[in-house]
Design an enzyme around this catalytic site. Structure first.
Site, PDB file in Angstrom:
ATOM      1  N   ARG A 154       7.304   3.666  -5.322  1.00 45.73           N
ATOM      2  CA  ARG A 154       7.549   2.762  -4.192  1.00 45.73           C
ATOM      3  C   ARG A 154       6.514   1.639  -4.171  1.00 45.73           C
ATOM      4  O   ARG A 154       6.833   0.494  -3.809  1.00 45.73           O
ATOM      5  CB  ARG A 154       7.540   3.539  -2.871  1.00 45.73           C
ATOM      6  N   TYR A 182       0.825  -1.207   0.000  1.00 47.05           N
ATOM      7  CA  TYR A 182       0.000   0.000   0.000  1.00 47.05           C
ATOM      8  C   TYR A 182       0.857   1.255   0.000  1.00 47.05           C
ATOM      9  O   TYR A 182       2.074   1.194   0.255  1.00 47.05           O
ATOM     10  CB  TYR A 182      -0.929   0.000   1.220  1.00 47.05           C
ATOM     11  N   GLU A 227      12.951   3.619  13.374  1.00 45.20           N
ATOM     12  CA  GLU A 227      11.930   4.519  12.825  1.00 45.20           C
ATOM     13  C   GLU A 227      10.724   4.527  13.746  1.00 45.20           C
ATOM     14  O   GLU A 227      10.656   3.771  14.710  1.00 45.20           O
ATOM     15  CB  GLU A 227      11.516   4.077  11.426  1.00 45.20           C
ATOM     16  N   LYS A 257       6.612  -1.955   1.695  1.00 45.20           N
ATOM     17  CA  LYS A 257       5.508  -1.296   2.406  1.00 45.20           C
ATOM     18  C   LYS A 257       4.288  -2.209   2.334  1.00 45.20           C
ATOM     19  O   LYS A 257       3.390  -2.041   1.512  1.00 45.20           O
ATOM     20  CB  LYS A 257       5.228   0.086   1.814  1.00 45.20           C
TER      21      LYS A 257
HETATM   22  N1  PLP Z   1       8.005   4.319   8.338  1.00 47.00           N
HETATM   23  C1  PLP Z   1       6.874   3.582   8.386  1.00 47.00           C
HETATM   24  C2  PLP Z   1       6.904   2.257   9.061  1.00 47.00           C
HETATM   25  C3  PLP Z   1       5.697   4.062   7.795  1.00 47.00           C
HETATM   26  O1  PLP Z   1       4.571   3.324   7.836  1.00 47.00           O
HETATM   27  C4  PLP Z   1       5.694   5.348   7.180  1.00 47.00           C
HETATM   28  C5  PLP Z   1       4.494   5.903   6.566  1.00 47.00           C
HETATM   29  O2  PLP Z   1       3.430   5.367   6.619  1.00 47.00           O
HETATM   30  C6  PLP Z   1       6.893   6.076   7.158  1.00 47.00           C
HETATM   31  C7  PLP Z   1       8.035   5.528   7.734  1.00 47.00           C
HETATM   32  C8  PLP Z   1       6.961   7.428   6.484  1.00 47.00           C
HETATM   33  O3  PLP Z   1       6.942   7.258   5.095  1.00 47.00           O
HETATM   34  P1  PLP Z   1       6.445   8.381   4.089  1.00 47.00           P
HETATM   35  O4  PLP Z   1       7.271   9.608   4.361  1.00 47.00           O
HETATM   36  O5  PLP Z   1       6.725   7.806   2.747  1.00 47.00           O
HETATM   37  O6  PLP Z   1       4.991   8.611   4.348  1.00 47.00           O
END
Ligand code: PLP
Length: 305
Positions: free
Chosen positions: A56, A37, A188, A155
């Site tokens: 992505r 997703y 993260e 993702k």
């Molecule tokens: N890390 C995780 C585990 C996430 O689920 C997300 C966003 O949903 C992010 C980092 C941040 O990613 P982005 O800047 O692409 O939204």
């Protein structure tokens, strides 16, 4: 969820009401959590950093041997149509690509037919106060799953690791739960990337080899820093470095740049939003405005970083 029937969903090329939109129980997304997703929001009805999200999505799907059956242009049109439904409010959009129908066996069918769904709803902004005075976060007790077990760069909609971590944030009334990797390095947030201005004044974010999702917003921050000659490092740093940092912020497509001023109830630095974070938040707002104007005049999504 209240009112999901009145939400609008794009599914395999059709616009449906939230109540009409259903995925068969034989879908591998339901059976095995085999789906990928992307989540993002609109600004003035324009999906933010769409090209990077689409790319992505394709990369994540590819890791699971799923081919995204729609082009970037097709999904862009679909997102614009959904976003239009919510105007003048901003939309939250989530594209989901599933593994498709299958027998209940681990091996995917030879011919896959993924279901592609875009969920739309009104974007609910995070509390304005968090952007003014900074947000509280906690350190999750759950560790980020290592890349050698399940690569966080995919993702995947299977978010159990993140859901378990985020429970600690909910319990503490915090905005986010920060996860360490299996070795104890800061990885993260449950749904965001982490940046610090460390005790020596250096802007850092965990390097990808720690095991984390390569966030689109993280990439945006790295790029703007390089363009504006702000030194920034992708590095390994420990929980102690995070606790002793002068500034901390988290990034995501929904949160943007969210300043963090307390960790487990202890202040970060002097407990106020620091100058580096403030500067980046300003640049981010400027970039969003410029992006919206450019996409409006060109009529197509543009790669940003
Ligand atoms: N890390 C995780 C585990 C996430 O689920 C997300 C966003 O949903 C992010 C980092 C941040 O990613 P982005 O800047 O692409 O939204």
């Amino acid at each position: 969820m209240d009112g999901f029937g009145s939400a609008v969903v794009w599914m395999n090329g059709q616009i449906l009401s939230g109540a009409q939109a259903t995925v068969p129980v034989w879908d591998r997304g339901f059976l095995f959590g085999e789906s990928v997703y992307e989540t993002f929001r609109t600004y003035e009805g324009i999906p933010w950093l769409f090209v990077e999200h689409y790319e992505r999505l394709v990369r994540s799907a590819d890791q699971l041997s799923i081919r995204v059956p729609y082009s970037m242009a097709e999904l862009w049109e679909a997102c614009l149509r959904l976003a239009e439904v919510y105007r003048p409010q901003e939309a939250y959009l989530r594209i989901i690509v599933t593994g498709g129908l299958s027998d209940v066996v681990l091996e995917p069918p030879h011919e896959r037919k993924p279901n592609v769904v875009i969920l739309g709803k009104v974007f609910q902004a995070f509390p304005a106060l968090w952007y003014e005075t900074g947000a509280p976060v906690v350190i999750a007790r759950v560790r980020r799953n290592p890349a050698f077990a399940l690569d966080p760069r995919i993702k995947s909609s299977n978010l159990l690791n993140n859901i378990l971590a985020y429970r600690d944030a909910v319990r503490a009334g915090a905005a986010e739960a920060i996860m360490l990797n299996y070795e104890g390095w800061v990885a993260e947030g449950a749904s965001s990337n982490v940046f610090i201005v460390n005790a020596r004044g250096v802007l850092q974010t965990p390097s990808l080899d720690v095991g984390l999702l390569e966030g689109v917003t993280r990439r945006w921050v790295l790029q703007i820093c390089r363009q504006r000659a702000i030194p920034v490092e992708e590095a390994r740093f420990a929980l102690e470095d995070l606790r002793q940092a002068r500034e901390v912020f988290v990034t995501s497509s929904l949160k943007g740049i969210l300043p963090v001023t307390s960790i487990d109830g202890q202040p970060v630095g002097n407990g106020t939003v620091g100058p580096v974070t403030r500067q980046l938040m300003e640049w981010y707002d400027e970039a969003v405005r410029a992006y919206v104007e450019r996409v409006r005049s060109d009529g197509v999504p543009l790669p940003y970083c």
